[in-house]
Design a protein around this motif. Structure first.
Motif, PDB file in Angstrom:
ATOM      1  N   ALA A 245      -3.510   9.500  -3.958  1.00  0.00           N
ATOM      2  CA  ALA A 245      -2.898   8.419  -4.728  1.00  0.00           C
ATOM      3  C   ALA A 245      -2.899   8.739  -6.222  1.00  0.00           C
ATOM      4  O   ALA A 245      -1.893   8.520  -6.910  1.00  0.00           O
ATOM      5  CB  ALA A 245      -3.645   7.111  -4.466  1.00  0.00           C
ATOM      6  N   ASP A 246      -4.004   9.263  -6.712  1.00  0.00           N
ATOM      7  CA  ASP A 246      -4.082   9.578  -8.143  1.00  0.00           C
ATOM      8  C   ASP A 246      -3.121  10.698  -8.528  1.00  0.00           C
ATOM      9  O   ASP A 246      -2.564  10.696  -9.629  1.00  0.00           O
ATOM     10  CB  ASP A 246      -5.518   9.941  -8.519  1.00  0.00           C
TER      11      ASP A 246
ATOM     12  N   THR B 191       0.181   9.081  -8.848  1.00  0.00           N
ATOM     13  CA  THR B 191       0.220   8.334 -10.101  1.00  0.00           C
ATOM     14  C   THR B 191       0.443   9.257 -11.285  1.00  0.00           C
ATOM     15  O   THR B 191       1.251   8.960 -12.179  1.00  0.00           O
ATOM     16  CB  THR B 191      -1.085   7.538 -10.281  1.00  0.00           C
TER      17      THR B 191
ATOM     18  N   ALA C  55      -9.609   3.800  -3.941  1.00  0.00           N
ATOM     19  CA  ALA C  55      -9.472   4.728  -5.065  1.00  0.00           C
ATOM     20  C   ALA C  55     -10.434   4.429  -6.213  1.00  0.00           C
ATOM     21  O   ALA C  55     -10.255   4.929  -7.317  1.00  0.00           O
ATOM     22  CB  ALA C  55      -8.033   4.728  -5.588  1.00  0.00           C
TER      23      ALA C  55
ATOM     24  N   HIS D  66       0.467   1.385  -4.464  1.00  0.00           N
ATOM     25  CA  HIS D  66      -0.353   2.039  -3.450  1.00  0.00           C
ATOM     26  C   HIS D  66      -0.927   0.965  -2.526  1.00  0.00           C
ATOM     27  O   HIS D  66      -1.676   0.083  -2.978  1.00  0.00           O
ATOM     28  CB  HIS D  66      -1.497   2.816  -4.109  1.00  0.00           C
TER      29      HIS D  66
ATOM     30  N   GLY E 110      -4.023  -4.587  -9.877  1.00  0.00           N
ATOM     31  CA  GLY E 110      -2.815  -4.158  -9.190  1.00  0.00           C
ATOM     32  C   GLY E 110      -1.785  -5.276  -9.132  1.00  0.00           C
ATOM     33  O   GLY E 110      -0.583  -5.052  -9.315  1.00  0.00           O
TER      34      GLY E 110
ATOM     35  N   TYR F 190      -2.581  -0.466  -7.664  1.00  0.00           N
ATOM     36  CA  TYR F 190      -3.384  -0.059  -6.514  1.00  0.00           C
ATOM     37  C   TYR F 190      -3.893  -1.309  -5.813  1.00  0.00           C
ATOM     38  O   TYR F 190      -4.526  -2.164  -6.434  1.00  0.00           O
ATOM     39  CB  TYR F 190      -4.605   0.751  -6.962  1.00  0.00           C
ATOM     40  N   TYR F 191      -3.631  -1.400  -4.517  1.00  0.00           N
ATOM     41  CA  TYR F 191      -4.089  -2.492  -3.646  1.00  0.00           C
ATOM     42  C   TYR F 191      -4.051  -3.867  -4.322  1.00  0.00           C
ATOM     43  O   TYR F 191      -5.033  -4.613  -4.333  1.00  0.00           O
ATOM     44  CB  TYR F 191      -5.478  -2.207  -3.043  1.00  0.00           C
TER      45      TYR F 191
ATOM     46  N   ALA G   4      -7.914   8.802  -2.227  1.00  0.00           N
ATOM     47  CA  ALA G   4      -7.976   8.515  -3.660  1.00  0.00           C
ATOM     48  C   ALA G   4      -7.329   9.634  -4.460  1.00  0.00           C
ATOM     49  O   ALA G   4      -6.536   9.377  -5.383  1.00  0.00           O
ATOM     50  CB  ALA G   4      -9.427   8.315  -4.094  1.00  0.00           C
TER      51      ALA G   4
ATOM     52  N   TYR H  29      -5.879  -2.116 -10.735  1.00  0.00           N
ATOM     53  CA  TYR H  29      -6.597  -1.987  -9.471  1.00  0.00           C
ATOM     54  C   TYR H  29      -7.036  -3.363  -8.990  1.00  0.00           C
ATOM     55  O   TYR H  29      -7.601  -4.145  -9.767  1.00  0.00           O
ATOM     56  CB  TYR H  29      -7.821  -1.079  -9.665  1.00  0.00           C
TER      57      TYR H  29
END
Length: 232
Positions: A219-220, A223, A204, A165, A125, A143-144, A216, A121
């Motif tokens: 996205a999860d 994942t 997220a 993401h 990420g 993520y990001y 969030a 993250y």
């Protein structure tokens, strides 16, 4: 079950800690959870706990251990956010990827040489993308991630599946950088990018003001499906 473990660096010159969460039954695979710039805080530990509830062994290594071991910061407190930015400026990302590789090796041993994924993250990420290119991680999620457009020269080394993401209103990743990511990666056979209209960096996160709950959860869920398919 949760605990703290000790991980040896690749070159044997030091050791660092990691938060570990284990499922009740035998783990189906392992996942390395890569921190934001705020350390292995409550939100990152919760990510590990959730993965353990889903049947994975999860480890979050303390990547800032060379600077300030055990630091935990709250992004919603300005002074702590500012401290996190200072730590980021001191952090050696190449060493960080090496520590992630050491954590992957430790995790793989704990699941009897089974599969190991990584998920990161923010800073994590970016490091997840770097780990996809530089380690033997079986599947990687970012993520990001910030600055991935500047890492596209490494994309040829990605051999295993990657999921990214990307919030479209990320104030750390502008539209030009997002466009470059798509131009460089959309035709890569191992990389999938999901965009999130209207969302900003940190959407997220488990706790705090940055979380955008619906996105969030979306996205999860993506994942979870990605890991179910690639760590089986």
């Amino acid at each position: 079950m949760t605990a703290t473990i000790t991980i040896d660096t690749l070159d044997g010159s030091g050791q660092f800690s990691g938060y570990i969460a284990k499922p009740q039954a035998q783990a189906k695979a392992a996942i390395v959870v890569i921190q934001e710039i705020f350390g292995v805080n409550a939100g990152i530990r919760r990510k590990c706990d959730t993965l353990a509830e889903a049947g994975y062994l999860a480890i979050a290594p303390d990547l800032f251990w060379r600077i300030e071991p055990g630091i935990e910061l709250d992004p919603d407190i300005k002074s702590e956010f500012d401290r996190a930015l200072q730590l980021m400026g001191q952090f050696d990302q190449d060493q960080g990827v090496a520590d992630i590789e050491a954590t992957i090796r430790a995790a793989r041993a704990l699941v009897d040489d089974g599969k190991v994924g990584v998920v990161g993250y923010c800073l994590g990420g970016r490091l997840a993308f770097m780990a996809a290119a530089r380690t033997d991680a079986d599947a990687s999620v970012g993520y990001y991630g910030v600055g991935i457009d500047g890492l596209l020269g490494e994309k040829h080394a990605i051999a295993n599946p990657v999921l990214l993401h990307v919030p479209e209103e990320d104030h750390f990743v502008d539209k030009a950088a997002q466009k470059a990511m798509h131009a460089g990666l959309d035709d890569h056979p191992k990389v999938t990018i999901h965009d999130y209209p209207g969302e900003d960096h940190g959407f997220a996160t488990e706790f705090g003001e940055r979380r955008s709950d619906a996105s969030a959860k979306q996205a999860d869920a993506r994942t979870a499906k990605f890991f179910a398919e690639n760590l089986a």
